[in-house]
Design an enzyme around this catalytic site. Structure first.
Site, PDB file in Angstrom:
ATOM      1  N   LYS A 119     -17.684  -9.792  -5.824  1.00 24.13           N
ATOM      2  CA  LYS A 119     -17.143  -9.831  -7.759  1.00 24.13           C
ATOM      3  C   LYS A 119     -16.409 -11.244  -8.253  1.00 24.13           C
ATOM      4  O   LYS A 119     -16.814 -11.529  -8.787  1.00 24.13           O
ATOM      5  CB  LYS A 119     -16.435  -8.655  -8.002  1.00 24.13           C
ATOM      6  CG  LYS A 119     -17.507  -7.277  -7.914  1.00 24.13           C
ATOM      7  CD  LYS A 119     -16.389  -6.682  -8.052  1.00 24.13           C
ATOM      8  CE  LYS A 119     -15.396  -5.372  -7.581  1.00 24.13           C
ATOM      9  NZ  LYS A 119     -15.811  -5.878  -6.145  1.00 24.13           N
ATOM     10  N   ILE A 150     -15.649 -14.351  -6.530  1.00 21.05           N
ATOM     11  CA  ILE A 150     -17.029 -15.997  -6.715  1.00 21.05           C
ATOM     12  C   ILE A 150     -17.773 -15.816  -7.863  1.00 21.05           C
ATOM     13  O   ILE A 150     -18.423 -16.128  -9.364  1.00 21.05           O
ATOM     14  CB  ILE A 150     -17.407 -15.282  -5.512  1.00 21.05           C
ATOM     15  CG1 ILE A 150     -16.992 -15.446  -4.070  1.00 21.05           C
ATOM     16  CG2 ILE A 150     -18.364 -16.982  -5.162  1.00 21.05           C
ATOM     17  CD1 ILE A 150     -15.602 -16.782  -4.575  1.00 21.05           C
ATOM     18  N   LYS A 176      -7.351  -9.375 -14.041  1.00 23.89           N
ATOM     19  CA  LYS A 176      -7.871  -8.855 -13.311  1.00 23.89           C
ATOM     20  C   LYS A 176      -6.989  -7.351 -12.920  1.00 23.89           C
ATOM     21  O   LYS A 176      -5.594  -7.532 -12.883  1.00 23.89           O
ATOM     22  CB  LYS A 176      -6.850  -8.841 -11.805  1.00 23.89           C
ATOM     23  CG  LYS A 176      -7.709  -8.574 -10.253  1.00 23.89           C
ATOM     24  CD  LYS A 176      -9.164  -7.894  -9.951  1.00 23.89           C
ATOM     25  CE  LYS A 176      -9.112  -7.532  -7.862  1.00 23.89           C
ATOM     26  NZ  LYS A 176     -10.730  -7.517  -8.268  1.00 23.89           N
ATOM     27  N   THR A 205      -4.941  -5.659  -4.905  1.00 30.15           N
ATOM     28  CA  THR A 205      -4.644  -4.284  -3.517  1.00 30.15           C
ATOM     29  C   THR A 205      -5.728  -4.809  -2.790  1.00 30.15           C
ATOM     30  O   THR A 205      -6.185  -6.176  -1.998  1.00 30.15           O
ATOM     31  CB  THR A 205      -5.106  -3.551  -3.701  1.00 30.15           C
ATOM     32  OG1 THR A 205      -6.973  -3.296  -3.024  1.00 30.15           O
ATOM     33  CG2 THR A 205      -5.045  -2.410  -4.891  1.00 30.15           C
ATOM     34  N   GLY A 207     -13.497  -2.717  -6.414  1.00 32.77           N
ATOM     35  CA  GLY A 207     -14.662  -2.009  -6.222  1.00 32.77           C
ATOM     36  C   GLY A 207     -15.744  -1.626  -7.010  1.00 32.77           C
ATOM     37  O   GLY A 207     -16.542  -2.601  -7.498  1.00 32.77           O
ATOM     38  N   GLY A 266     -24.484 -11.655  -5.504  1.00 31.17           N
ATOM     39  CA  GLY A 266     -23.461 -12.291  -5.329  1.00 31.17           C
ATOM     40  C   GLY A 266     -23.977 -13.024  -4.380  1.00 31.17           C
ATOM     41  O   GLY A 266     -22.349 -14.064  -3.777  1.00 31.17           O
TER      42      GLY A 266
END
EC number: 6.3.3.3
Length: 244
Positions: free
Chosen positions: A19, A21, A41, A45, A118, A179
């Protein structure tokens, strides 16, 4: 094909699918077109700067150099944001506060990319009443489309279909990007590529994040379709094996 503008969310079929990149590639391609771009963002985490670890927004800033990068909350443990906040004894993200921050940022930019944590339904925070909210809830509240970053290997057809179905049920428009396409793809990678949704909007090479920033920025448009500010009409051709 008209490129996406306004607020665009970036989610994934899972964690570790590329995600960040992909977000950097879209930001780099858009910025190269003179589009004033921000990347937000909501929750970072599992990053400990004392061990030399860098945040996702540090990576995006280095690779793509968008006009603005912002992280709204940071939690030390590598968990879903709601759980990470609870374990750390820190306040969970409030969706309405996040909405206000995203809208404020978007008002000053042509394109605002919002990178999730995620997958689409990972708990991001809590409403005042205690109910959890997800990136899908954020997309609905913002009336924003989402880019779904998927794996190239085994399992991606199911995970991608489930994510797109969950989005469609909520009225969220989705686009798909692979990705990380391997240097030495196997049969499963090629069959998955053929069976993924026809509207594939990007295919990034594995290891793209390790490129020198200048090379990354020059290369990024070639990995994406015009919808994501790229110059590639059919990303599937990028996966064709070399004849020699």
């Amino acid at each position: 094909m008209t490129a996406l503008t306004g607020i665009v969310l970036v989610t994934g079929t899972d964690t570790g699918v590329g995600k960040t990149i992909t977000t950097a590639a879209i930001a780099a391609a858009a910025s190269s077109e003179g589009v004033r771009t921000a990347v937000v963002k909501p929750a970072q985490t599992g990053v400990d700067p004392s061990y030399g670890e860098v945040s996702d927004m540090d990576i995006v800033a280095r690779l793509a150099a968008p006009a603005t990068t912002r992280t709204l909350a940071e939690y030390p443990d590598p968990l879903a944001p709601t759980a990470a906040a609870r374990v750390a004894g820190l306040p969970p993200l409030d969706m309405f506060a996040v909405l206000d921050e995203i809208k404020s940022t978007a008002a000053e930019h042509d394109l605002t990319l919002v990178e999730g944590a995620g997958g689409l339904l990972v708990p991001m925070g809590l409403h005042p009443g205690g109910a959890q909210w997800t990136l899908a809830d954020l997309a609905v509240a913002l009336c924003a489309p989402a880019v779904v970053v998927a794996r190239a290997g085994l399992g991606t057809l199911n995970h991608t279909a489930l994510t797109l179905e969950a989005m469609a049920r909520r009225g969220i428009t989705g686009r798909v990007v692979l990705g990380a396409w391997p240097d030495r793809p196997e049969l499963v990678h090629f069959t998955n590529l053929a069976d993924l949704p026809e509207e594939l909007d990007g295919l990034l090479p594995d290891g793209a994040g390790a490129m020198e920033p200048g090379v990354f920025r020059r290369s990024a448009p070639g990995w994406l379709t015009p919808a994501l500010y790229g110059a590639c009409d059919d990303p599937r051709t990028l996966a064709e094996p070399d004849e020699d």
